[in-house]
Design a protein around this motif. Structure first.
Motif, PDB file in Angstrom:
ATOM      1  N   SER A   1       2.079   0.043   3.176  1.00  0.00           N
ATOM      2  CA  SER A   1       1.045   1.079   3.202  1.00  0.00           C
ATOM      3  C   SER A   1      -0.339   0.504   2.914  1.00  0.00           C
ATOM      4  N   PHE A   2      -0.406  -0.698   2.331  1.00  0.00           N
ATOM      5  CA  PHE A   2      -1.692  -1.331   2.023  1.00  0.00           C
ATOM      6  C   PHE A   2      -2.036  -2.484   2.954  1.00  0.00           C
ATOM      7  N   VAL A   3      -1.175  -2.786   3.907  1.00  0.00           N
ATOM      8  CA  VAL A   3      -1.444  -3.881   4.845  1.00  0.00           C
ATOM      9  C   VAL A   3      -2.323  -3.353   5.973  1.00  0.00           C
ATOM     10  N   PRO A   4      -3.471  -3.985   6.256  1.00  0.00           N
ATOM     11  CA  PRO A   4      -4.384  -3.455   7.265  1.00  0.00           C
ATOM     12  C   PRO A   4      -3.991  -3.773   8.705  1.00  0.00           C
ATOM     13  N   ASN A   5      -2.969  -4.589   8.925  1.00  0.00           N
ATOM     14  CA  ASN A   5      -2.597  -4.957  10.288  1.00  0.00           C
ATOM     15  C   ASN A   5      -2.027  -3.767  11.050  1.00  0.00           C
ATOM     16  N   LYS A   6      -2.267  -3.749  12.356  1.00  0.00           N
ATOM     17  CA  LYS A   6      -1.773  -2.679  13.204  1.00  0.00           C
ATOM     18  C   LYS A   6      -0.249  -2.681  13.264  1.00  0.00           C
ATOM     19  N   ALA A   7       0.368  -3.838  13.084  1.00  0.00           N
ATOM     20  CA  ALA A   7       1.828  -3.950  13.183  1.00  0.00           C
ATOM     21  C   ALA A   7       2.544  -3.337  11.994  1.00  0.00           C
ATOM     22  N   SER A   8       1.828  -3.003  10.921  1.00  0.00           N
ATOM     23  CA  SER A   8       2.501  -2.447   9.744  1.00  0.00           C
ATOM     24  C   SER A   8       3.040  -1.039  10.010  1.00  0.00           C
ATOM     25  N   ILE A   9       2.453  -0.308  10.937  1.00  0.00           N
ATOM     26  CA  ILE A   9       2.900   1.063  11.221  1.00  0.00           C
ATOM     27  C   ILE A   9       4.280   1.074  11.896  1.00  0.00           C
ATOM     28  N   PRO A  10       4.491   0.330  13.008  1.00  0.00           N
ATOM     29  CA  PRO A  10       5.837   0.343  13.583  1.00  0.00           C
ATOM     30  C   PRO A  10       6.897  -0.291  12.688  1.00  0.00           C
ATOM     31  N   VAL A  11       6.518  -1.279  11.875  1.00  0.00           N
ATOM     32  CA  VAL A  11       7.489  -1.895  10.964  1.00  0.00           C
ATOM     33  C   VAL A  11       7.914  -0.892   9.889  1.00  0.00           C
ATOM     34  N   SER A  12       6.965  -0.131   9.339  1.00  0.00           N
ATOM     35  CA  SER A  12       7.332   0.861   8.331  1.00  0.00           C
ATOM     36  C   SER A  12       8.132   2.003   8.959  1.00  0.00           C
ATOM     37  N   ASN A  13       7.833   2.381  10.210  1.00  0.00           N
ATOM     38  CA  ASN A  13       8.634   3.395  10.890  1.00  0.00           C
ATOM     39  C   ASN A  13      10.065   2.913  11.103  1.00  0.00           C
ATOM     40  N   LEU A  14      10.221   1.624  11.410  1.00  0.00           N
ATOM     41  CA  LEU A  14      11.548   1.055  11.605  1.00  0.00           C
ATOM     42  C   LEU A  14      12.339   1.055  10.301  1.00  0.00           C
TER      43      LEU A  14
END
Length: 113
Positions: A39-52
């Motif tokens: 939730s604190f990582v600014p990279n765009k890839a953090s959203i699909p990884v957290s959804n997974l």
């Protein structure tokens, strides 16, 4: 192992190389701690990884009746998906190719002993 909880996300529009930067942060961690970190990582890839990760947690809770606080990320990987080849028109009638890369994410959760 029979108690592995799996989830996959395919055709994510982020290159596998950029997704691996985020994945390396959370591999081996508890799932609750990993979601907090993402939730604190600014990279765009953090959203699909957290959804997974959320999808794998839902699989564990609904299908096997496990508690999310007992789970950790055993295996998390980003593989290369299909590349769309686009073109951008340049000066003097030339064409500049653009590669739109994608990735496939796979996760396996296990229960702490």
């Amino acid at each position: 192992m029979e108690n592995d909880i799996r989830a996959k996300a395919r055709h994510i529009p982020i290159s596998a190389q950029k997704a691996r930067l985020v994945i390396d942060l959370v591999r081996g961690k508890d799932v609750v701690e990993a979601l907090e970190m993402l939730s604190f990582v600014p990279n765009k890839a953090s959203i699909p990884v957290s959804n997974l990760i959320n999808s794998a947690i839902a699989n564990a809770e609904n299908n096997l009746g496990l508690n999310r606080y007992d789970l950790y990320i055993h295996y998390l990987v980003a593989d290369v998906g299909p590349t769309r080849k686009w073109r951008r028109f340049g000066a003097r009638g030339r064409v500049k190719p653009r590669l739109r890369r994608s990735s496939h994410l796979s996760i396996t959760l296990r229960e702490r002993e």
